[in-house]
Design an enzyme around this catalytic site. Sequence first.
Site, PDB file in Angstrom:
ATOM      1  N   GLU A   1      10.866   0.844   9.664  1.00  0.00           N
ATOM      2  CA  GLU A   1      11.810   1.931   9.348  1.00  0.00           C
ATOM      3  C   GLU A   1      11.081   3.221   9.686  1.00  0.00           C
ATOM      4  O   GLU A   1      10.154   3.606   8.989  1.00  0.00           O
ATOM      5  CB  GLU A   1      12.162   1.923   7.854  1.00  0.00           C
TER       6      GLU A   1
ATOM      7  N   LYS B   1       0.835  -1.212   0.000  1.00  0.00           N
ATOM      8  CA  LYS B   1       0.000   0.000   0.000  1.00  0.00           C
ATOM      9  C   LYS B   1       0.869   1.261   0.000  1.00  0.00           C
ATOM     10  O   LYS B   1       1.621   1.498   0.938  1.00  0.00           O
ATOM     11  CB  LYS B   1      -0.901   0.049   1.250  1.00  0.00           C
TER      12      LYS B   1
ATOM     13  N   GLU C   1      11.454  15.402  15.203  1.00  0.00           N
ATOM     14  CA  GLU C   1      11.568  15.335  13.751  1.00  0.00           C
ATOM     15  C   GLU C   1      10.615  16.346  13.113  1.00  0.00           C
ATOM     16  O   GLU C   1       9.417  16.322  13.372  1.00  0.00           O
ATOM     17  CB  GLU C   1      11.208  13.922  13.279  1.00  0.00           C
TER      18      GLU C   1
ATOM     19  N   CYS D   1      13.830  10.729   6.109  1.00  0.00           N
ATOM     20  CA  CYS D   1      13.940  10.241   7.485  1.00  0.00           C
ATOM     21  C   CYS D   1      15.373  10.362   8.007  1.00  0.00           C
ATOM     22  O   CYS D   1      15.590  10.575   9.194  1.00  0.00           O
ATOM     23  CB  CYS D   1      13.478   8.802   7.544  1.00  0.00           C
TER      24      CYS D   1
HETATM   25  P1  NAP Z   1       2.823   7.643   8.375  1.00  0.00           P
HETATM   26  O1  NAP Z   1       1.709   8.554   8.683  1.00  0.00           O
HETATM   27  O2  NAP Z   1       3.320   6.763   9.416  1.00  0.00           O
HETATM   28  O3  NAP Z   1       2.360   6.823   7.083  1.00  0.00           O
HETATM   29  C1  NAP Z   1       3.135   5.812   6.497  1.00  0.00           C
HETATM   30  C2  NAP Z   1       2.223   4.840   5.814  1.00  0.00           C
HETATM   31  O4  NAP Z   1       1.428   4.160   6.785  1.00  0.00           O
HETATM   32  C3  NAP Z   1       1.230   5.474   4.847  1.00  0.00           C
HETATM   33  O5  NAP Z   1       1.023   4.615   3.758  1.00  0.00           O
HETATM   34  C4  NAP Z   1      -0.004   5.580   5.710  1.00  0.00           C
HETATM   35  O6  NAP Z   1      -1.192   5.682   4.979  1.00  0.00           O
HETATM   36  C5  NAP Z   1       0.059   4.288   6.488  1.00  0.00           C
HETATM   37  N1  NAP Z   1      -0.700   4.271   7.746  1.00  0.00           N
HETATM   38  C6  NAP Z   1      -1.200   5.314   8.447  1.00  0.00           C
HETATM   39  N2  NAP Z   1      -1.812   4.863   9.571  1.00  0.00           N
HETATM   40  C7  NAP Z   1      -1.672   3.517   9.579  1.00  0.00           C
HETATM   41  C8  NAP Z   1      -2.066   2.481  10.486  1.00  0.00           C
HETATM   42  N3  NAP Z   1      -2.714   2.750  11.615  1.00  0.00           N
HETATM   43  N4  NAP Z   1      -1.751   1.202  10.181  1.00  0.00           N
HETATM   44  C9  NAP Z   1      -1.067   0.909   9.049  1.00  0.00           C
HETATM   45  N5  NAP Z   1      -0.681   1.840   8.155  1.00  0.00           N
HETATM   46  C10 NAP Z   1      -0.963   3.139   8.415  1.00  0.00           C
HETATM   47  O7  NAP Z   1       4.085   8.431   7.859  1.00  0.00           O
HETATM   48  P2  NAP Z   1       4.150   9.507   6.749  1.00  0.00           P
HETATM   49  O8  NAP Z   1       3.632  10.791   7.287  1.00  0.00           O
HETATM   50  O9  NAP Z   1       3.512   8.974   5.528  1.00  0.00           O
HETATM   51  O10 NAP Z   1       5.737   9.581   6.502  1.00  0.00           O
HETATM   52  C11 NAP Z   1       6.601  10.370   7.234  1.00  0.00           C
HETATM   53  C12 NAP Z   1       7.328   9.553   8.286  1.00  0.00           C
HETATM   54  O11 NAP Z   1       7.959   8.425   7.714  1.00  0.00           O
HETATM   55  C13 NAP Z   1       8.438  10.324   8.948  1.00  0.00           C
HETATM   56  O12 NAP Z   1       8.349  10.163  10.332  1.00  0.00           O
HETATM   57  C14 NAP Z   1       9.711   9.677   8.428  1.00  0.00           C
HETATM   58  O13 NAP Z   1      10.829   9.767   9.243  1.00  0.00           O
HETATM   59  C15 NAP Z   1       9.285   8.297   8.207  1.00  0.00           C
HETATM   60  N6  NAP Z   1      10.129   7.668   7.183  1.00  0.00           N
HETATM   61  C16 NAP Z   1      11.073   6.762   7.596  1.00  0.00           C
HETATM   62  C17 NAP Z   1      11.906   6.150   6.673  1.00  0.00           C
HETATM   63  C18 NAP Z   1      12.937   5.155   7.095  1.00  0.00           C
HETATM   64  O14 NAP Z   1      13.484   4.467   6.232  1.00  0.00           O
HETATM   65  N7  NAP Z   1      13.235   5.015   8.351  1.00  0.00           N
HETATM   66  C19 NAP Z   1      11.762   6.446   5.304  1.00  0.00           C
HETATM   67  C20 NAP Z   1      10.791   7.363   4.929  1.00  0.00           C
HETATM   68  C21 NAP Z   1       9.971   7.956   5.890  1.00  0.00           C
HETATM   69  P3  NAP Z   1      -1.752   7.153   4.603  1.00  0.00           P
HETATM   70  O15 NAP Z   1      -0.781   7.773   3.667  1.00  0.00           O
HETATM   71  O16 NAP Z   1      -3.031   6.887   3.962  1.00  0.00           O
HETATM   72  O17 NAP Z   1      -1.864   7.910   5.894  1.00  0.00           O
END
Ligand code: NAP
Length: 496
Positions: free
Chosen positions: A275, A201, A406, A309
């Site tokens: 991650e 997804k 962050e 990230c």
């Molecule tokens: P997020 O809100 O955690 O969303 C990530 C993914 O999870 C999206 O596809 C989201 O769908 C989905 N999601 C949301 N709620 C969920 C739930 N309860 N259960 C399962 N899936 C769920 O993060 P984001 O705002 O998209 O991304 C930013 C964050 O990602 C930052 O904190 C960044 O540091 C982290 N990041 C980490 C890495 C790494 O390699 N460590 C790489 C990239 C990003 P929706 O889009 O529909 O909400």
Amino acid sequence: MAKSTARKKTNTVRLKFDTSWSYDPAPESRSAASISKQYDLFINGEWKKPSSKKYFYTINPATEEKISEVAEANQADVNLAVGAARQAYEKTWGKMPAKERAKYIFRIARIIQEKARELAIIESLDGGKPIRESRDFDVPTAANHFFYYAGWADKLEYAFPNRKASSLGVAGQIIPWNFPLLMAAWKIAPALATGNTVVLKPAETTPLTALKLAEIIQESGLPPGVVNIITGAGQTGSSIVNHPEVDKIAFTGSTEVGKIIQRAIAGTNKKATLELGGKAANIIFEDAPLDQAVEGVINGIFFNQGHVCCAGSRLYVQESVMKQVVRKLKDRIASLIVGDPLDKNTDIGAINSKQQLQNIQKYLEIGKKEGAEIYQPSCSLPRKGFWCPPTLFTNVAQSNRVTQEEIFGPVLAILSFRTDDEVIEKANNSPYGLSAGVWTDKGSRIFNMTRRMRAGVVWANTFNKFDPASPFGGYKESGFGREGGLHGLLPYVNLK
Ligand code: NAP
Ligand code: MG
């Protein structure tokens, strides 16, 4: 380069004191990308209407225009996708000789290369990142991940000598919006190489390159059901996580959602890699080549609008060169070009969503209230779309929220230090531990720092360098498990 009177016609703003000249606009042509008005769910090798009958828009964050609408998968659709993946695992993919599996993965890599230009355009349109990055980094690195793992598929006995590696089954994979195609490649390639099938997804705001990847997968002739790509919101992700037929969860996203996932799978047999977030320390010692270090710091935090990230969002500068470094940084960010992501000259594109922009703006206010000095080069930003100029915070303390939390935007907190011990303590004083950077002339200091810093990746005299052969992943609240390299195979196998 030319004296430009065309400036008003473009969506690009050059942040420069000297306004007498500018780059001519060099926009990539949108017409080279074919985007459907509506996308269904890619399940069992076919495009299926969502049972919810619902679709949602994905917009261009640089213009706020709707690009396309994509299906919202509900529980029934997740059941179909997981069922297709299970069936494909048991009937075809799980039984296929590894060298045959490798051919499909290789073919996917080749088609990504063939469609590189189109994928780069769509990535920049849907997510707001400069075309230079999607063209030169995201898309080629995604192809390289498929090439790299295609090579491992029939060599697992060498990856794990004297042990027998077997696949897990169905992998549920959930990815964020900052590197949509690349994250899909990081997830899908090792899963396929090790004989697993996939339900993936993408994030709500950036589904289009994952859907293009579905088209590529279809074109590659991969057996139906081996990779299923379904769009939807957090609830769709949650349904994948909680599905009893899913054997492994691979998640990249926020620490907050990572914690929810870990709680959800506690007590089940599901394996997981998470991650999560980061707040990387980038450290400049007085003996570093300062111009290169400043360039590296700029790349480390302003690359992809700071939507990274592992972004070097905390800068520690040795006291004796602090003034010099801050002056160089201010001069350099004044020359960055903020604007149209499709323009090949753009350095900083659009913030991915309104919500993310509001989050960044919240932190700009928090920083000011905490007593930090803020520096942003003077500029006028495009009226439509979501924009944030490159921002420096000086006069910040280690305990300030802008140092600890962050921000995920083009915002750099700058602090000083005197000794190696002091900076190691400060760098490690963070809930996160994903990455870090060290700039120094001394090899011995690099080894000392890398050994003592609690970060999954430490770059020396460079930053944000990626290679499919290098593992990537975090410590502490940055998550666990590694993606990339030989280490990236491990989360997808059982070893006997
Ligand atoms: P997020 O809100 O955690 O969303 C990530 C993914 O999870 C999206 O596809 C989201 O769908 C989905 N999601 C949301 N709620 C969920 C739930 N309860 N259960 C399962 N899936 C769920 O993060 P984001 O705002 O998209 O991304 C930013 C964050 O990602 C930052 O904190 C960044 O540091 C982290 N990041 C980490 C890495 C790494 O390699 N460590 C790489 C990239 C990003 P929706 O889009 O529909 O909400
Ligand atoms: Mg979008």
